[in-house]
Design an enzyme around this catalytic site. Structure first.
Site, mmCIF file in Angstrom:
data_model
loop_
_atom_site.group_PDB
_atom_site.id
_atom_site.type_symbol
_atom_site.label_atom_id
_atom_site.label_comp_id
_atom_site.label_asym_id
_atom_site.label_seq_id
_atom_site.Cartn_x
_atom_site.Cartn_y
_atom_site.Cartn_z
ATOM 1 N N TYR A 1 -1.877 -0.082 10.680
ATOM 2 C CA TYR A 1 -1.978 -0.632 9.329
ATOM 3 C C TYR A 1 -0.678 -0.380 8.557
ATOM 4 O O TYR A 1 -0.118 -1.321 7.967
ATOM 5 C CB TYR A 1 -3.185 -0.024 8.611
ATOM 6 C CG TYR A 1 -3.342 -0.475 7.172
ATOM 7 C CD1 TYR A 1 -3.696 -1.787 6.877
ATOM 8 C CD2 TYR A 1 -3.131 0.416 6.122
ATOM 9 C CE1 TYR A 1 -3.836 -2.205 5.549
ATOM 10 C CE2 TYR A 1 -3.277 0.009 4.801
ATOM 11 C CZ TYR A 1 -3.626 -1.303 4.523
ATOM 12 O OH TYR A 1 -3.756 -1.708 3.215
ATOM 13 N N SER B 1 0.863 -1.183 0.000
ATOM 14 C CA SER B 1 0.000 0.000 0.000
ATOM 15 C C SER B 1 0.894 1.226 0.000
ATOM 16 O O SER B 1 2.097 1.133 0.284
ATOM 17 C CB SER B 1 -0.871 -0.015 1.262
ATOM 18 O OG SER B 1 -1.481 1.237 1.485
#
Length: 282
Positions: A148, A135
């Site tokens: 995250y 990501s």
């Protein structure tokens, strides 16, 4: 790599994972689509995928057994795509130990176990591609969603070391860094939203509410999947090009990543004088 390629893709119930499976089938390759709930991937089975019920938080022994079952379906696995993941919306201090452990179990330890499970097979064949879906949060931290990025940084560190460990065996590693794509990641049903207990962090939540962008992201998961297929198979838009180690992807990805790298270099230059002069004077 053989043209009769077999892909193993996790997290295919929706979003990027499902679109990757569809792109693989459209491209003429075979796919083993894995998800926790088989009902969520019935459509992929109808399209010709072999479907497999799999929870990436299972033990290393269980995942190794499932990987062997998957290999036996077509006799090989050429590409492993570690896509299954979820996000937590909350500050570090407010996120519970249980929430943190579940996040790392899914986003980091799951991919790690599957990599370990498939490596003996890829090593024996001296070929294979391991694709880890990271990501932009694997490039830069994000406040109010702090853990995250921690899982994605860990995945990228693992990938970088793995690349150097297996490249002499004919195995390639690709880290994909998607920008904001219209998936279910920010869905209230998928994202864990921690209980807010520390008012000092309220300003971070007010500045950017990750849940507010659900289904408003600009990125098209189908186009991502098609581009990824091209990159891995070195065809189409990536015809004749080597598989890169990192692939930032999305119209927001390149400017985000380049800006982050430029800031890192600027910061390093500003402290250059502080980085040396610490060796023993022999």
């Amino acid at each position: 790599m053989s043209q009769n390629r077999v892909w193993f893709v996790t997290g295919t119930s929706s979003g990027i994972g499902k679109e990757i499976a569809k792109a693989v089938l459209k491209g003429g390759d075979k796919v083993i689509a894995a998800a926790r709930n088989l009902d969520s991937i019935k459509d992929l089975k109808e399209l010709g995928a072999h479907t497999l019920q799999l929870d990436v938080t299972l033990s290393e022994k269980q995942l190794s057994s499932l990987m062997n079952d998957a290999i036996n379906v077509y006799g090989q696995i050429d590409i492993l795509v570690n896509n299954a993941a979820f996000a937590i919306w909350g500050s570090i201090e407010e996120t519970s130990e249980e929430e943190t452990e579940k996040l790392f179990s899914t986003n980091f330890f799951g991919p790690l176990k599957l990599i370990k499970a498939v490596l003996p097979h890829m090593r024996s064949r001296r070929t294979g591609v391991i694709v880890n879906i990271s990501s932009l949060a694997g490039v830069s931290g994000f406040k109010a969603s702090s853990l995250y990025p921690a899982t994605k940084f860990a995945l990228e560190g693992l990938s970088e070391s793995l690349k150097d460990e297996v490249q002499h065996l004919g195995i390639k590693v690709l880290v994909v860094e998607p920008g904001f794509f219209r998936t279910e990641l920010a869905s209230p049903n998928n994202m864990v939203i921690v209980k807010r207990t520390v008012s000092d962090y309220d300003q971070h939540y007010n500045e950017f509410d990750l849940t507010s962008i659900h289904h408003k992201q600009s990125g098209d998961p189908k186009k991502l999947a098609e581009r990824l297929f091209d990159v891995v198979t070195q065809s189409g838009s990536a015809q004749g090009r080597e598989i890169p180690f990192r692939l930032p992807i999305g119209d927001d990805a390149y400017p985000f990543v380049s800006s982050k790298y430029e800031k890192n270099l600027e910061e390093l230059a500003n402290i250059k004088d502080l980085t040396s002069g610490t060796s023993f004077q022999e």
